[in-house]
Structures are given as structure tokens and as C-alpha cells.
Design a protein around this motif. Structure first.
Motif, PDB file in Angstrom:
ATOM      1  N   SER A 346      58.857  78.040  71.694  1.00 59.56           N
ATOM      2  CA  SER A 346      57.994  77.419  70.685  1.00 59.56           C
ATOM      3  C   SER A 346      58.852  76.665  69.684  1.00 59.56           C
ATOM      4  O   SER A 346      60.069  76.876  69.603  1.00 59.56           O
ATOM      5  N   ILE A 347      58.204  75.767  68.930  1.00 67.99           N
ATOM      6  CA  ILE A 347      58.885  74.967  67.903  1.00 67.99           C
ATOM      7  C   ILE A 347      58.047  75.040  66.636  1.00 67.99           C
ATOM      8  O   ILE A 347      56.863  74.671  66.645  1.00 67.99           O
ATOM      9  N   SER A 348      58.671  75.523  65.545  1.00 63.80           N
ATOM     10  CA  SER A 348      57.943  75.657  64.280  1.00 63.80           C
ATOM     11  C   SER A 348      58.542  74.830  63.158  1.00 63.80           C
ATOM     12  O   SER A 348      57.929  74.691  62.097  1.00 63.80           O
ATOM     13  N   ASN A 349      59.731  74.273  63.365  1.00 67.28           N
ATOM     14  CA  ASN A 349      60.370  73.454  62.323  1.00 67.28           C
ATOM     15  C   ASN A 349      61.339  72.481  62.978  1.00 67.28           C
ATOM     16  O   ASN A 349      61.548  72.513  64.196  1.00 67.28           O
ATOM     17  N   TRP A 350      61.920  71.606  62.139  1.00 66.41           N
ATOM     18  CA  TRP A 350      62.824  70.596  62.668  1.00 66.41           C
ATOM     19  C   TRP A 350      64.076  71.208  63.291  1.00 66.41           C
ATOM     20  O   TRP A 350      64.638  70.673  64.233  1.00 66.41           O
ATOM     21  N   ARG A 351      64.538  72.360  62.769  1.00 65.75           N
ATOM     22  CA  ARG A 351      65.717  73.001  63.353  1.00 65.75           C
ATOM     23  C   ARG A 351      65.429  73.410  64.808  1.00 65.75           C
ATOM     24  O   ARG A 351      66.251  73.179  65.695  1.00 65.75           O
ATOM     25  N   ASP A 352      64.260  74.028  65.012  1.00 68.35           N
ATOM     26  CA  ASP A 352      63.882  74.388  66.383  1.00 68.35           C
ATOM     27  C   ASP A 352      63.763  73.150  67.263  1.00 68.35           C
ATOM     28  O   ASP A 352      64.159  73.147  68.432  1.00 68.35           O
ATOM     29  N   PHE A 353      63.181  72.088  66.690  1.00 67.11           N
ATOM     30  CA  PHE A 353      62.972  70.856  67.465  1.00 67.11           C
ATOM     31  C   PHE A 353      64.309  70.261  67.900  1.00 67.11           C
ATOM     32  O   PHE A 353      64.482  69.872  69.060  1.00 67.11           O
ATOM     33  N   MET A 354      65.279  70.194  66.985  1.00 70.63           N
ATOM     34  CA  MET A 354      66.568  69.600  67.332  1.00 70.63           C
ATOM     35  C   MET A 354      67.353  70.503  68.281  1.00 70.63           C
ATOM     36  O   MET A 354      68.122  70.012  69.122  1.00 70.63           O
ATOM     37  N   THR A 355      67.154  71.827  68.186  1.00 73.54           N
ATOM     38  CA  THR A 355      67.768  72.735  69.159  1.00 73.54           C
ATOM     39  C   THR A 355      67.211  72.465  70.559  1.00 73.54           C
ATOM     40  O   THR A 355      67.951  72.416  71.552  1.00 73.54           O
ATOM     41  N   ALA A 377      72.703  56.137  64.510  1.00 70.56           N
ATOM     42  CA  ALA A 377      71.915  54.916  64.328  1.00 70.56           C
ATOM     43  C   ALA A 377      70.503  55.208  63.835  1.00 70.56           C
ATOM     44  O   ALA A 377      69.930  54.433  63.062  1.00 70.56           O
ATOM     45  N   LEU A 378      69.915  56.322  64.270  1.00 69.51           N
ATOM     46  CA  LEU A 378      68.508  56.608  63.977  1.00 69.51           C
ATOM     47  C   LEU A 378      68.302  57.767  63.021  1.00 69.51           C
ATOM     48  O   LEU A 378      67.216  57.895  62.436  1.00 69.51           O
ATOM     49  N   GLY A 379      69.312  58.612  62.848  1.00 67.44           N
ATOM     50  CA  GLY A 379      69.141  59.860  62.131  1.00 67.44           C
ATOM     51  C   GLY A 379      68.932  60.981  63.119  1.00 67.44           C
ATOM     52  O   GLY A 379      68.369  60.768  64.201  1.00 67.44           O
ATOM     53  N   PRO A 380      69.356  62.212  62.806  1.00 64.93           N
ATOM     54  CA  PRO A 380      69.263  63.309  63.783  1.00 64.93           C
ATOM     55  C   PRO A 380      67.831  63.640  64.201  1.00 64.93           C
ATOM     56  O   PRO A 380      67.571  63.929  65.370  1.00 64.93           O
ATOM     57  N   GLU A 381      66.876  63.622  63.249  1.00 65.58           N
ATOM     58  CA  GLU A 381      65.496  63.947  63.615  1.00 65.58           C
ATOM     59  C   GLU A 381      64.908  62.897  64.535  1.00 65.58           C
ATOM     60  O   GLU A 381      64.247  63.208  65.538  1.00 65.58           O
ATOM     61  N   ASN A 382      65.144  61.617  64.205  1.00 66.06           N
ATOM     62  CA  ASN A 382      64.594  60.547  65.040  1.00 66.06           C
ATOM     63  C   ASN A 382      65.275  60.496  66.405  1.00 66.06           C
ATOM     64  O   ASN A 382      64.641  60.181  67.414  1.00 66.06           O
TER      65      ASN A 382
END
Length: 437
Positions: A346-355, A377-382
Motif C-alpha cells: 500500500s501507499i499512504s504518503n510520498w515516502r511510500d510512493f517514492m520507495t 530535471a523534474l524533482g523526486p516526486e515528479n
């Protein structure tokens, strides 16, 4: 001369009605009948699907036919061959004896051979003092000669069906390409019409295509696609005629001809001056979800589609922060495939998403350096969001790493925005495509 009478099999093998029928057919061979055995074998290979025999069985039959000394099978001559299993194994490239027996039984069951078993089950021949064959025990090729006309007809039918299937496949490919490009053109030019509905019907028909298609499956799908193409063309014709009629009244007054000799094209993007400024800046290109590695006619280029979507839903302004991430709920709605790769599924936050993005990056064979360049170029989240988008469309992208590097280079030149890509996936998944902030 060898006569092909009714014989029963040796040992425990039971006599069947099929064997009896094959032997009866073999007795009907005319003495004048003849056929080139290798031409007959080619017909057998062609007609194999209708005869219900395997390619290995045909290899055994080929070996048996090679023991017949003449090129033509002639009805007036003995058609019995009597090789031992050891000789057959040599001519079938070392096939095991148990396998040989299984395929010989299959050929007899298919009515292509008949057995002429000796009293002790051995295969041999008796010759007279002049060396002429008096009586032979083995396998008779007479059923092949008796069924030569039938086998030739079956081979012609298989060949015709294959040609028809090939033409149907070609026709389906052409119609799919036509529909995809016509809808794309309509979206690019902003024509009114239910283009997304047409696209949904197109995808429904395409998804019904199996990996191994038959004439019976392809024919109705082709008919449905041709009907859809006719509807798309009708809608396009109505819109084009309407636009031409609307532009004729003052066409002469509005038309301007660029007479500069160094002009590139009337369709090239123009540079517009900013209000209150002296310089000229190019408009931000409408870069969308473009998969150059996708097969011809399969995914519609949604860069064109997003131009129509932006007219209805709006998009990022040119002055927006390119590194500002989109709302995580929107990203997850647009890219649900990445959720199982998060910690604990599951993914509940940006840390989980980037993992999860790092796991997917490795799964898609994207190199660490390509991902680091995208983050810069885009940023880690993007960058992680782009990985999730690529995962959604992985089946249409040959090289995920190469595609990510191309997007990174375009982003560095200011030619790529994540907005249209994300909006296309969000719209496809029924999510509201709006930017927060």
C-alpha cells in the motif's frame, strides 16, 4: 505382384473398424493410378491440420516413403515397405523406438497407412529366384495413393484458408490504423464529436482480438471496425464541411500569404510577444503522453487527445513550478498499478510512493543514472510519478529507460510537462484531472 488383402494386426493389437475401412479403401486403387510421392508428401504437410496428425508423425511417414525405391507411387506395383525399427530410427534422426511405435500407430489410425503383419510380427520380404518381390510384410502405402485426390483437396483448402486469414489480418491492421489516425486528427483540430466514445469502442474491439486468431473470430471484428471507421469518417466529413462553409464568407479578407522566402511552414508554431515585454518567447509545447515505441495504430497519441481535454478541463499555466508535485491521491488514481509495490502493498504518503517507484524502476530495467537525471530535471516526486505513468503503459513502451531519458531531455529544454500525461491517465481511469494550488 503384391496384393493388398485384408489382414489383422499381430499380437495384442486389436482390429478396429478404422483399420478395416483403410484396407477397404486401399483395395480400390486403380492399377493405372500414380502420383509423385514427394508431391503427395507436400500436400500431406499442408493438409496436416485437417488430417489430425502431428509433425513428428509426418517425419516418420517421410522416412517410410523414403524406403519405397521409386519416385512415383503406382497402383500396379507393390506398395509395401518393410524397414526395421532400427533403420527407421536412423532416418528419423534417432527417434526412440517407443516414440516410433506411437507415431506409426497414429498414421494407421489416421488412415494413411495399413499394416501387413507377418505371422510372427516381423517385417520382411520374400523374393523369387530372379529377385522379384513375391510377398512383403510391413506397412502398405496404398492408402496414400487411394486418398491422393482427397489429400490434394484438403491441402488446397488449408492454403486458401491461410491466405484468407492473412488478408483479414492485413485488413484489420489497415482499418485499425485508419481509425486511430482519424480520431487523433479530429482531436488535434478540436473538431466537435464524440471522439472519446469512438476511441472507447475502438479499444473494445481491439481488446477482443486474440493472440491466435481464426477466420471465424476475425471476420466479425473486422466488420465492426469497418462500421466504426465509417461512423468516424461520417462525423469528420460533417465537421470539415461545416468548417469550410463557415470560413468561405470572409475567406478572401482574412487570408494572408507569407511571402518571405525563408519561411519554414505555415504550420510551424509562431513566437508571441509577452504583454509588456520586448522579447519574444515561444509558447509552451503541448507535450502529452506520446509512446513512440507503441505498435502502429494501437494506442492513440494522447498528446493530441489532451489538447481537446485541456479545452474542457484546463491545464497548468506556463508559470507553474515544474517541480511542484501533483496531489498524491490524484497520482494514485491515475496510476493504480504502482500501489502493490509500496511497503506492505500500500501507499499512504510520498515516502511510500517514492520507495515503490525505486522498486518499479528496477523492475522496468531503468538505470539508476537515468532515474537520477529525471529527479534532477523534474524533482523526486515528479520523477517517481513519471515512473508510475510508464508502468501504466509498460506494454506499449519497448525501452522504459530510453523513454525516461527522452522525457528528461525534453523537460530540460522546457518541452515536456507532466500535466498532460497525468491527466490522460487520470481521465482513462475516471479520475478528475485537476491541479491543486
Amino acid at each position: 505382384m503384391e496384393t493388398d488383402g485384408i489382414t489383422t494386426p499381430f499380437g495384442r493389437r486389436a482390429m478396429t473398424l478404422g483399420m478395416l475401412a483403410s484396407q477397404a479403401i486401399a483395395k480400390t486403387v486403380s492399377p493405372e493410378a500414380s502420383v509423385d510421392k514427394w508431391k503427395l508428401y507436400r500436400w500431406l504437410c499442408e493438409a496436416r491440420p485437417k488430417l489430425g496428425i502431428s509433425d513428428r508423425s509426418l517425419s516418420v511417414l517421410n522416412a517410410l516413403m523414403s524406403f519405397y525405391p521409386k519416385t512415383d507411387l503406382v497402383g500396379s506395383e507393390g506398395l509395401v515397405v518393410f524397414p526395421s525399427n532400427a533403420q527407421l530410427s536412423l532416418r528419423t534422426h534417432g527417434m526412440a523406438e517407443t516414440t516410433l511405435r506411437r507415431h506409426l500407430a497414429a498414421l494407421v489410425e489416421a488412415g494413411l497407412l495399413t499394416r501387413r503383419d507377418s505371422p510372427n510380427g516381423k517385417r520382411y520380404v520374400r523374393r523369387d529366384q530372379q529377385g522379384t518381390i513375391g510377398e512383403a510384410f510391413g506397412f502398405s502405402l496404398a492408402p496414400l495413393l487411394a486418398r491422393a485426390g482427397e489429400i490434394e483437396t484438403l491441402a488446397a483448402e488449408v492454403s486458401a484458408e491461410r491466405l484468407l486469414l492473412q488478408r483479414l489480418r492485413e485488413r484489420v491492421t489497415l482499418v485499425r490504423r485508419d481509425i486511430a489516425k482519424l480520431i487523433e486528427t479530429a482531436l488535434e483540430d478540436g473538431l466537435a464529436g464524440d471522439w472519446l466514445g469512438f476511441e472507447a469502442e475502438y479499444r473494445r474491439q481491439v481488446q477482443a482480438l486474440p493472440r491466435v486468431a481464426t477466420v471465424e473470430i476475425l471476420a466479425p471484428i473486422l466488420a465492426a471496425l469497418e462500421t466504426l471507421r465509417a461512423d468516424v469518417l461520417k462525423c469528420l466529413d460533417q465537421q470539415v464541411n461545416f468548417k469550410n462553409t463557415a470560413g468561405n464568407a470572409d475567406h478572401t479578407e482574412r487570408h494572408k500569404q507569407n511571402s518571405k522566402s525563408d519561411s519554414t511552414s505555415d504550420f510551424e508554431p509562431r513566437f508571441e510577444k509577452k504583454p509588456g515585454g520586448d522579447g519574444e518567447t515561444p509558447p509552451r509545447p503541448a507535450a502529452g503522453w506520446e509512446t513512440s515505441a507503441a505498435p502502429e495504430g494501437e494506442p492513440l497519441k494522447t498528446g493530441a487527445r489532451m489538447q481537446a481535454v485541456r479545452r474542457n478541463h484546463g491545464h497548468l499555466s506556463a508559470g507553474a513550478d515544474p517541480h511542484k508535485p501533483y496531489p498524491l491521491p490524484l497520482v494514485l488514481q491515475a496510476c493504480p498499478e504502482i500501489v502493490p509495490f509500496g511497503p506492505g502493498g500500500s501507499i499512504s504518503n510520498w515516502r511510500d510512493f517514492m520507495t515503490a517507484a525505486v522498486v518499479v524502476r528496477s523492475m522496468l530495467a531503468v538505470s539508476p543514472s537515468a532515474y537520477e537525471e529525471a529527479c534532477a530535471a523534474l524533482g523526486p516526486e515528479n520523477a517517481a510519478t513519471v515512473i508510475a505513468c510508464i508502468l501504466e503503459r509498460a506494454g506499449h513502451i519497448n525501452s522504459a529507460g530510453g523513454y525516461l531519458r527522452d522525457l528528461t531531455r525534453r523537460a530540460e529544454r522546457g518541452e515536456f510537462s507532466l500535466g498532460p500525461m497525468l491527466m490522460a491517465l487520470a481521465r482513462a481511469n475516471g479520475a478528475p484531472a485537476k491541479r491543486a494550488g
